[in-house]
Write an enzyme that holds these catalytic residues in place. Structure first.
Site, short mmCIF file in Angstrom:
data_model
loop_
_atom_site.label_atom_id
_atom_site.label_comp_id
_atom_site.label_asym_id
_atom_site.label_seq_id
_atom_site.Cartn_x
_atom_site.Cartn_y
_atom_site.Cartn_z
N SER A 49 0.83 -1.20 0.00
CA SER A 49 0.00 0.00 0.00
C SER A 49 0.87 1.25 0.00
O SER A 49 0.58 2.24 -0.70
CB SER A 49 -0.93 -0.01 1.21
OG SER A 49 -1.65 1.19 1.30
N GLU A 92 6.10 2.17 14.56
CA GLU A 92 7.14 1.23 14.12
C GLU A 92 6.65 0.36 12.96
O GLU A 92 7.41 0.01 12.06
CB GLU A 92 7.60 0.35 15.28
CG GLU A 92 8.75 -0.56 14.90
CD GLU A 92 9.37 -1.27 16.10
OE1 GLU A 92 10.19 -2.18 15.86
OE2 GLU A 92 9.06 -0.92 17.26
N ARG A 93 5.37 0.02 12.94
CA ARG A 93 4.86 -0.83 11.86
C ARG A 93 4.95 -0.10 10.52
O ARG A 93 5.36 -0.67 9.50
CB ARG A 93 3.42 -1.24 12.17
CG ARG A 93 2.79 -2.16 11.14
CD ARG A 93 1.49 -2.75 11.67
NE ARG A 93 0.83 -3.56 10.67
CZ ARG A 93 -0.09 -3.11 9.81
NH1 ARG A 93 -0.43 -1.83 9.83
NH2 ARG A 93 -0.65 -3.92 8.93
N GLU A 125 -0.06 4.74 22.66
CA GLU A 125 -0.26 4.45 21.24
C GLU A 125 -0.48 2.96 21.00
O GLU A 125 -1.35 2.55 20.23
CB GLU A 125 0.96 4.95 20.45
CG GLU A 125 0.74 5.05 18.96
CD GLU A 125 1.31 3.86 18.20
OE1 GLU A 125 1.08 3.76 16.98
OE2 GLU A 125 2.00 3.03 18.84
N ASN A 126 0.27 2.14 21.68
CA ASN A 126 0.10 0.68 21.53
C ASN A 126 -1.25 0.23 22.05
O ASN A 126 -1.89 -0.67 21.48
CB ASN A 126 1.22 -0.05 22.28
CG ASN A 126 2.47 -0.23 21.44
OD1 ASN A 126 2.37 -0.36 20.21
ND2 ASN A 126 3.63 -0.21 22.06
N ARG A 129 -4.11 0.29 19.61
CA ARG A 129 -4.11 -0.57 18.43
C ARG A 129 -5.30 -1.52 18.46
O ARG A 129 -5.67 -2.02 19.51
CB ARG A 129 -2.82 -1.40 18.36
CG ARG A 129 -1.61 -0.65 17.92
CD ARG A 129 -0.33 -1.47 18.06
NE ARG A 129 -0.58 -2.89 18.00
CZ ARG A 129 0.00 -3.77 18.82
NH1 ARG A 129 0.81 -3.34 19.77
NH2 ARG A 129 -0.24 -5.04 18.69
#
Length: 749
Positions: A49, A92-93, A125-126, A129
């Site tokens: 993407s 990070e992803r 942030e995690n 998810r």
């Protein structure tokens, strides 16, 4: 996409945030990010993407912290690249996917953040998810609490989660490593993981995990409800049922009071909302340690008071049933089931016990650790009830004891009848088998007989086949396989077939008519001239002889006793002790076990007992006794011989003798034939004739047959004869070859 609202409110030192496109390779991975697992397939989808449309939402970075610059310079030199200028905080992803897509730059928000601020931004942030796992969430909460020095309640307020939600996630951190891995891989879900995490012992966690990962009959995972029931039944214990005082902090000092223990469900109500009671222990090991400590304290106090304690095998014999605390031969003081009223016996006779200084016997329940059951004998209770002016209740206790004694007598009589009925049938089978072994008769072909016999034997269980293997003297073999092999190899399959017919019909069937109950056994016995009435009479006489000997020994023992008439005083007697007298006295932590020796019985006394039993049998059934005498079978083989033995104790310990035809037909010979006895002449001995084996003419390998009698099975001509010799162990006959001069016709001896 990642929501950046939480990081936007962070205090910004200096000039504030800066948005720009930053080279991907100028960013170093964070060392504090809690996310460690990235799905390779989904990461590749994101990379595709990004390659097509680019990164639509910027990542969050900060200038590389000073304490990382030295290490980063060293790594850059080793990898021959430019050193990174920034440290990744969030995203990070997207950063990893950009490297897979090989894009040179990535949009980023650059903020000057402290270590604590960066960690908080990462955790929050995690937590936002969509694919975060419960274990990752728990690890993030733990990191946030440590970095900000806050508790679970403060954390819940900060992240907008309920107290029970936070405690549930944090509890997952108590999982052992194997259980954590099962949660990561999906072998268990969060709900099952929480059930296991609430068990404080790792070894018990592993046991619970093994149950929770099982599949049901359809191959699906076991449901949560079944797992919850398993954990509550096996790893949680009700404090209301505890034998020890749960508020006693001194019972087990290292554990303290159960009321103050954090492992009690009431101490963590939010975590144990599914458990109905607040007083449930979640640490079985600690619970059982307290039970043991309580039992030791009770035993020590009992020893100091001079009480008797029964434990081990003796306790197991008195309390054989795990589902009941009933004690054979005693009445429980604290159980209303053993009281003639709706009150326990201790309420009725407690004061009388104190006045008379009576201490109850304590029985250690072999099925429940730490439980000591206080008991007294019926005689003690009756006397104490009278002493407490409860004459009516005492009479009821006495009547109950008498009914119990009568029931015991009836039970013993029924057991004796069953034993007799079973024994005479087996004796009939054994006697008939001996006649089969000693006789000659026509049978169908061996192949047909073996087939029929094998079909019989294949239907036997191992236990059923074992008894026949013993009768046939087959030694130590696999019962059914050994029996089938014997049928395949025997020279007399017809004999074995008739044995199996009898064995299939040898059971005592009290519910059937007498003429139909053992039809096969009786028919075969009749064919071989074995009279059932005679066998019955002998079986009855054998059992009466042994019983008479036993009763005489008990009478002699009772006559020598010096028992006190007061049931509350200790009994000093050489006779069979009462249950209390058989108890072990526990003093100083050691057991003292008294074992009465069996009384010796003279040979004259045993002979008199046997004669008395024979007279009783004849008086009860004159017709049967007359038939036994007419048949020449009036003696009691085994029992009478034992009475004449020098060791009279053998009679006292003897079991009922088994009737065998060999004992009647083959007299034991202790004299050898004269050395000059002539050998058999030229005239051949007919097949079937009874012969005696000449002892002096035998070589050493055949010496054991000298002086015995058998029947000619085959004429071998010049080689001699093959003789069917009875087996001394009541098994099948043995076929032995002898020279012509080694056998002599019985009529000529």
């Amino acid at each position: 996409m990642t929501n950046q609202n939480h990081t936007a409110d962070l205090p910004m030192p200096g000039a504030g945030p800066l948005m720009q496109s930053v080279p991907v390779l100028s960013i170093a991975r964070s060392l504090t990010n809690q996310r460690k697992h990235f799905d390779p397939a989904k990461l590749q989808e994101l990379a595709d993407s990004i390659k097509a449309t680019g990164v639509l939402q910027p990542i969050l970075i900060r200038p590389l912290p000073v304490d990382r610059i030295k290490d980063e310079m060293a790594w850059a030199r080793a990898e021959k690249r430019e050193p990174a200028q920034y440290e990744l905080v969030c995203g990070e992803r997207r950063w990893r996917a950009s490297q897979l897509a090989e894009v040179p730059e990535i949009p980023a928000v650059i903020r000057p953040l402290s270590d604590a601020q960066a960690l908080k931004a990462q955790v929050i942030e995690n937590l936002q998810r969509a694919d975060i796992t419960e274990l990752e969430e728990a690890e993030g909460y733990e990191k946030l609490m440590e970095s900000q020095s806050i508790n679970a309640d403060q954390l819940g307020a900060e992240v907008g989660k309920s107290r029970s939600y936070i405690y549930g996630r944090l509890k997952l951190l108590d999982l052992c490593e194997k259980a954590r891995e099962a949660l990561r891989t999906g072998d268990i879900d969060y709900s099952k993981g929480l059930l296991i995490a609430r068990i404080p012992d790792e070894s018990l966690q592993l046991k619970a995990l093994a149950y929770c990962v099982q599949k049901n009959y359809a191959g699906d995972p076991i449901g949560y409800r079944a797992c919850a029931e398993h954990v509550q039944q096996n790893y949680m214990l009700k404090l209301s049922s505890a034998l020890f005082k749960i508020t006693d902090a001194e019972l087990l000092p290292r554990a303290g009071s159960c009321k103050e223990c954090p492992k009690r469900t009431g101490a963590q109500a939010d975590l144990y909302h599914d458990v109905a009671s607040a007083d449930v222990c979640t640490d079985p090991k600690c619970y059982h340690d307290k039970e043991e400590a309580h039992a030791i304290a009770i035993k020590r106090a009992a020893v100091e008071r001079g009480q008797t304690i029964i434990e081990g095998r003796e306790a197991k014999a008195l309390m054989p049933n795990s589902w009941s605390s009933e004690v054979k031969g005693y009445l429980r003081l604290d159980d209303r089931n053993d009281s003639p009223t709706d009150k326990p016996l201790r309420k009725l006779i407690g004061k009388a016990m104190e006045r008379r200084g009576i201490q109850p016997t304590l029985v250690a329940n072999p099925h429940k650790d730490g439980q000591l059951v206080a008991v007294l004998t019926s005689d003690q209770v009756e006397t104490l009830l009278k002493d407490a002016d409860n004459e009516e209740v005492a009479a009821k206790v006495k009547a109950d004891a008498e009914r119990d004694a009568e029931a015991k007598v009836r039970q013993e009589e029924a057991a004796a009848k069953t034993k007799y009925e079973e024994q005479w049938r087996w004796d009939l089978l054994t006697s008939t088998w001996q006649q089969i072994c000693n006789g000659t008769h026509e049978t169908p072909s061996d192949a047909v007989l073996r087939l029929i016999a094998s079909n019989y034997a294949k239907g036997y269980s191992q236990d059923r086949a074992k008894k026949l293997c013993k009768l046939l003297d087959l030694g130590k073999v696999a019962p059914q396989a050994g029996l089938l092999q014997y049928i395949a190899e025997t020279d007399a399959p017809g004999d074995v077939l008739q044995l199996l017919i009898m064995y299939g019909d040898v059971e005592y069937r009290y519910w059937m008519c007498e003429d139909k109950a053992n039809e096969g056994l009786l028919l075969v016995a009749q064919d071989f001239g074995v009279d059932a009435k005679t066998v019955k009479a002998k079986t009855r006489a054998n059992q009466r002889a042994v019983e008479a000997t036993k009763k005489q020994a008990e009478a002699k023992k009772a006559a020598q006793s010096t028992q006190s008439t007061d049931p509350l005083k200790p009994q000093k007697s050489s006779s069979t002790p009462t249950p209390a007298a058989q108890a072990q006295k526990v003093r100083g932590g050691k057991k003292k076990i008294q074992v009465d020796e069996k009384p010796k019985l003279s040979a004259e006394a045993a002979q008199a007992a046997i004669a008395e039993a024979m007279q009783a049998a004849e008086a009860q059934s004159p017709a049967d006794a007359a038939e036994a005498r007419d048949a020449g079978q009036g003696d009691i083989p085994g029992a009478a011989a034992a009475a004449q033995d020098d060791d009279a104790q053998a009679v006292a310990d003897a079991q009922p003798a088994t009737l065998t035809a060999s004992e009647e037909a083959v007299p034991a010979s202790s004299t050898e034939p004269p050395a000059d006895m002539p050998a058999a002449g030229g005239e051949r001995i007919p097949v079937g004739s009874q012969v005696t084996i000449i002892r002096v003419a035998l070589e050493p390998s055949l010496a054991k047959w000298g002086g015995r009698t058998g029947n000619i099975y085959r004429d071998l001509g010049e080689k001699g004869y093959e003789v069917a010799m009875p087996n001394p162990k009541s098994g099948p006959k043995k076929f032995v070859k002898f020279a012509t001069n080694q056998v002599q016709k019985e009529a000529d001896v």
